[in-house]
Motif scaffolding. Structure first.
Motif, PDB file in Angstrom:
ATOM      1  N   GLU A 114       0.818  -1.215   0.000  1.00 17.93           N
ATOM      2  CA  GLU A 114       0.000   0.000   0.000  1.00 17.93           C
ATOM      3  C   GLU A 114       0.847   1.258   0.000  1.00 17.93           C
ATOM      4  N   ARG A 115       2.003   1.205   0.655  1.00 16.95           N
ATOM      5  CA  ARG A 115       2.850   2.409   0.717  1.00 16.95           C
ATOM      6  C   ARG A 115       4.024   2.357  -0.262  1.00 16.95           C
ATOM      7  N   CYS A 116       4.144   1.256  -0.986  1.00 16.63           N
ATOM      8  CA  CYS A 116       5.259   1.096  -1.925  1.00 16.63           C
ATOM      9  C   CYS A 116       4.925   1.778  -3.245  1.00 16.63           C
ATOM     10  N   PRO A 117       5.703   2.774  -3.659  1.00 18.49           N
ATOM     11  CA  PRO A 117       5.403   3.471  -4.912  1.00 18.49           C
ATOM     12  C   PRO A 117       5.896   2.731  -6.146  1.00 18.49           C
ATOM     13  N   ALA A 118       6.700   1.701  -5.964  1.00 18.79           N
ATOM     14  CA  ALA A 118       7.320   1.005  -7.089  1.00 18.79           C
ATOM     15  C   ALA A 118       6.329   0.075  -7.785  1.00 18.79           C
ATOM     16  N   PRO A 119       6.524  -0.160  -9.072  1.00 17.07           N
ATOM     17  CA  PRO A 119       5.734  -1.198  -9.750  1.00 17.07           C
ATOM     18  C   PRO A 119       6.018  -2.550  -9.105  1.00 17.07           C
ATOM     19  N   ARG A 120       5.005  -3.398  -9.008  1.00 11.02           N
ATOM     20  CA  ARG A 120       5.222  -4.717  -8.428  1.00 11.02           C
ATOM     21  C   ARG A 120       4.359  -5.750  -9.150  1.00 11.02           C
ATOM     22  N   LEU A 121       4.917  -6.933  -9.272  1.00 10.39           N
ATOM     23  CA  LEU A 121       4.248  -8.041  -9.944  1.00 10.39           C
ATOM     24  C   LEU A 121       4.237  -9.230  -8.998  1.00 10.39           C
ATOM     25  N   LEU A 122       3.036  -9.721  -8.704  1.00  9.26           N
ATOM     26  CA  LEU A 122       2.854 -10.866  -7.805  1.00  9.26           C
ATOM     27  C   LEU A 122       2.293 -12.034  -8.604  1.00  9.26           C
ATOM     28  N   ILE A 123       2.974 -13.164  -8.542  1.00  8.52           N
ATOM     29  CA  ILE A 123       2.498 -14.390  -9.185  1.00  8.52           C
ATOM     30  C   ILE A 123       2.022 -15.326  -8.083  1.00  8.52           C
ATOM     31  N   THR A 124       0.790 -15.802  -8.196  1.00  5.00           N
ATOM     32  CA  THR A 124       0.254 -16.675  -7.152  1.00  5.00           C
ATOM     33  C   THR A 124      -0.817 -17.594  -7.720  1.00  5.00           C
ATOM     34  N   HIS A 125      -0.953 -18.770  -7.106  1.00  7.87           N
ATOM     35  CA  HIS A 125      -2.061 -19.667  -7.402  1.00  7.87           C
ATOM     36  C   HIS A 125      -3.158 -19.549  -6.343  1.00  7.87           C
ATOM     37  N   ASP A 126      -2.952 -18.700  -5.360  1.00  5.70           N
ATOM     38  CA  ASP A 126      -3.914 -18.536  -4.275  1.00  5.70           C
ATOM     39  C   ASP A 126      -4.825 -17.357  -4.586  1.00  5.70           C
ATOM     40  N   PRO A 127      -6.096 -17.600  -4.922  1.00  9.29           N
ATOM     41  CA  PRO A 127      -6.979 -16.490  -5.280  1.00  9.29           C
ATOM     42  C   PRO A 127      -7.189 -15.497  -4.148  1.00  9.29           C
ATOM     43  N   THR A 128      -7.145 -15.969  -2.896  1.00 16.06           N
ATOM     44  CA  THR A 128      -7.318 -15.043  -1.773  1.00 16.06           C
ATOM     45  C   THR A 128      -6.180 -14.029  -1.750  1.00 16.06           C
ATOM     46  N   ASP A 129      -4.945 -14.492  -1.944  1.00 19.07           N
ATOM     47  CA  ASP A 129      -3.811 -13.578  -2.002  1.00 19.07           C
ATOM     48  C   ASP A 129      -3.995 -12.576  -3.136  1.00 19.07           C
ATOM     49  N   ALA A 130      -4.409 -13.074  -4.290  1.00 22.08           N
ATOM     50  CA  ALA A 130      -4.571 -12.196  -5.448  1.00 22.08           C
ATOM     51  C   ALA A 130      -5.607 -11.112  -5.186  1.00 22.08           C
ATOM     52  N   PHE A 131      -6.765 -11.503  -4.651  1.00 23.24           N
ATOM     53  CA  PHE A 131      -7.843 -10.534  -4.473  1.00 23.24           C
ATOM     54  C   PHE A 131      -7.587  -9.575  -3.314  1.00 23.24           C
ATOM     55  N   LEU A 132      -6.782  -9.978  -2.346  1.00 26.13           N
ATOM     56  CA  LEU A 132      -6.495  -9.088  -1.223  1.00 26.13           C
ATOM     57  C   LEU A 132      -5.290  -8.190  -1.468  1.00 26.13           C
ATOM     58  N   LEU A 133      -4.355  -8.621  -2.304  1.00 30.64           N
ATOM     59  CA  LEU A 133      -3.106  -7.879  -2.462  1.00 30.64           C
ATOM     60  C   LEU A 133      -3.016  -7.080  -3.760  1.00 30.64           C
ATOM     61  N   ALA A 134      -3.770  -7.472  -4.768  1.00 29.62           N
ATOM     62  CA  ALA A 134      -3.573  -6.879  -6.098  1.00 29.62           C
ATOM     63  C   ALA A 134      -4.476  -5.674  -6.350  1.00 29.62           C
ATOM     64  N   ASP A 135      -3.949  -4.722  -7.114  1.00 32.12           N
ATOM     65  CA  ASP A 135      -4.768  -3.632  -7.649  1.00 32.12           C
ATOM     66  C   ASP A 135      -5.428  -4.066  -8.954  1.00 32.12           C
ATOM     67  N   ARG A 136      -4.702  -4.890  -9.708  1.00 33.03           N
ATOM     68  CA  ARG A 136      -5.199  -5.390 -10.987  1.00 33.03           C
ATOM     69  C   ARG A 136      -4.782  -6.852 -11.115  1.00 33.03           C
ATOM     70  N   ILE A 137      -5.691  -7.670 -11.583  1.00 27.43           N
ATOM     71  CA  ILE A 137      -5.466  -9.106 -11.669  1.00 27.43           C
ATOM     72  C   ILE A 137      -5.485  -9.547 -13.128  1.00 27.43           C
ATOM     73  N   TYR A 138      -4.524 -10.388 -13.482  1.00 24.54           N
ATOM     74  CA  TYR A 138      -4.498 -11.019 -14.795  1.00 24.54           C
ATOM     75  C   TYR A 138      -4.661 -12.520 -14.582  1.00 24.54           C
ATOM     76  N   ILE A 139      -5.697 -13.092 -15.153  1.00 20.31           N
ATOM     77  CA  ILE A 139      -5.965 -14.523 -15.017  1.00 20.31           C
ATOM     78  C   ILE A 139      -5.433 -15.236 -16.249  1.00 20.31           C
ATOM     79  N   ILE A 140      -4.594 -16.242 -16.012  1.00 23.01           N
ATOM     80  CA  ILE A 140      -3.967 -16.982 -17.112  1.00 23.01           C
ATOM     81  C   ILE A 140      -4.516 -18.401 -17.126  1.00 23.01           C
ATOM     82  N   GLU A 141      -5.019 -18.798 -18.284  1.00 20.15           N
ATOM     83  CA  GLU A 141      -5.512 -20.164 -18.478  1.00 20.15           C
ATOM     84  C   GLU A 141      -4.898 -20.723 -19.751  1.00 20.15           C
TER      85      GLU A 141
END
Length: 283
Positions: A114-141
């Protein structure tokens, strides 16, 4: 333009951690601050703060081979964050953690992001982590991006059944005619409050909008049917009930309600969904 590795200011958490085996836990964490030009004492103080925040107190003098997988993962995360990077790459940063530590570190990481101004990319298989931590989500199938958007957007309008599954939303395809929807493959009819959308549609019903009753309900719900309980999953303060029948869907109810209904696989239960809770969008 070439930038030497020590000047790139990229923080990375690798899946296999890649800690420096010849350094202690504290010196692994201090590596980033030291590389950025801070004195050894200042870098180690910063490292100690991250060690405390991530539950590594008492492990500072250990070497990576002496750590468990979860401990090594926390050191890798601390090392990446302590560097105050200009770009942050996180590959499954919380995957090896036990449930309690996972929740705590997700909160710590969320506060940092929340306070980090840098771009960040999070890769996860845990949807809870994705929905709680991400500003924008990309779903890959299947190796391609099938949907992107903010967490709320994906929750409201998942584009595929996989997206609906990870977002916790029931998703169906169907054909709508003045609020009456024939569900694909089964022909089961659902009624929606939206009477303007017609033709091929995607239908969403949130699990919390699905009510369960021991007997046939009467009153306002326009959609009622008898279903069979396929599975009951206890998720903390929520119980998810997977239902079969004319259509398969999930319902989220309280543990108390689940106990009162005596739910178990194979049991029959009445389902009710208000028409206003049936979301409709053009396919």
């Amino acid at each position: 333009m070439f930038v030497s590795p020590e000047d790139r200011r990229i923080g990375i958490v690798f899946q296999d951690y890649l800690l420096f085996d010849h350094l202690s836990v504290l010196d692994n964490i201090a590596f980033g601050p030291s590389s950025s030009g801070l004195s050894k004492n200042v870098a180690r103080r910063a490292a100690q703060q991250w060690a405390d925040d991530l539950g590594l107190g008492g492990l500072e003098a250990r070497r990576p081979p002496e750590l468990s997988g979860g401990q090594a993962q926390r050191v890798a995360l601390a090392r990446a964050l302590a560097a105050e990077p200009a770009l942050l790459l996180l590959d499954e940063p919380l995957a090896a953690l036990d449930a309690t530590t996972h929740v705590h570190l997700r909160r710590v990481l969320g506060e940092y992001l929340e306070r980090c101004p840098a771009p960040r990319l999070l890769i996860t298989h845990d949807p809870t982590d994705a929905f709680l931590l991400a500003d924008r989500i990309y779903i890959i199938e299947g190796g391609r991006i099938t949907q992107s958007g903010g967490p709320d957007e994906i929750r409201r309008r998942p584009a595929t059944s996989y997206a609906a599954d990870i977002a916790g939303t029931n998703l169906f395809g169907g054909v709508c005619d003045r609020g009456e929807i024939a569900i694909d493959t089964t022909g089961f009819l659902l009624h929606a409050a939206d009477t303007k959308t017609s033709g091929s549609v995607l239908v969403t019903v949130h699990p919390r909008a699905v009510a369960l009753h021991p007997t046939e309900p009467h009153g306002s719900p326009r959609n009622t049917w008898l279903a069979t309980v396929e599975a009951v999953e206890h998720l903390g303060d929520t119980t998810r009930v997977l239902l079969g029948g004319p259509i398969r869907l999930a319902a989220d109810i309280t543990p108390g309600a689940a106990a009162a209904l005596g739910l178990e696989p194979g049991a029959e239960i009445w389902v009710a969904v208000k028409a206003t809770e049936v979301g409709v969008s053009a396919a």
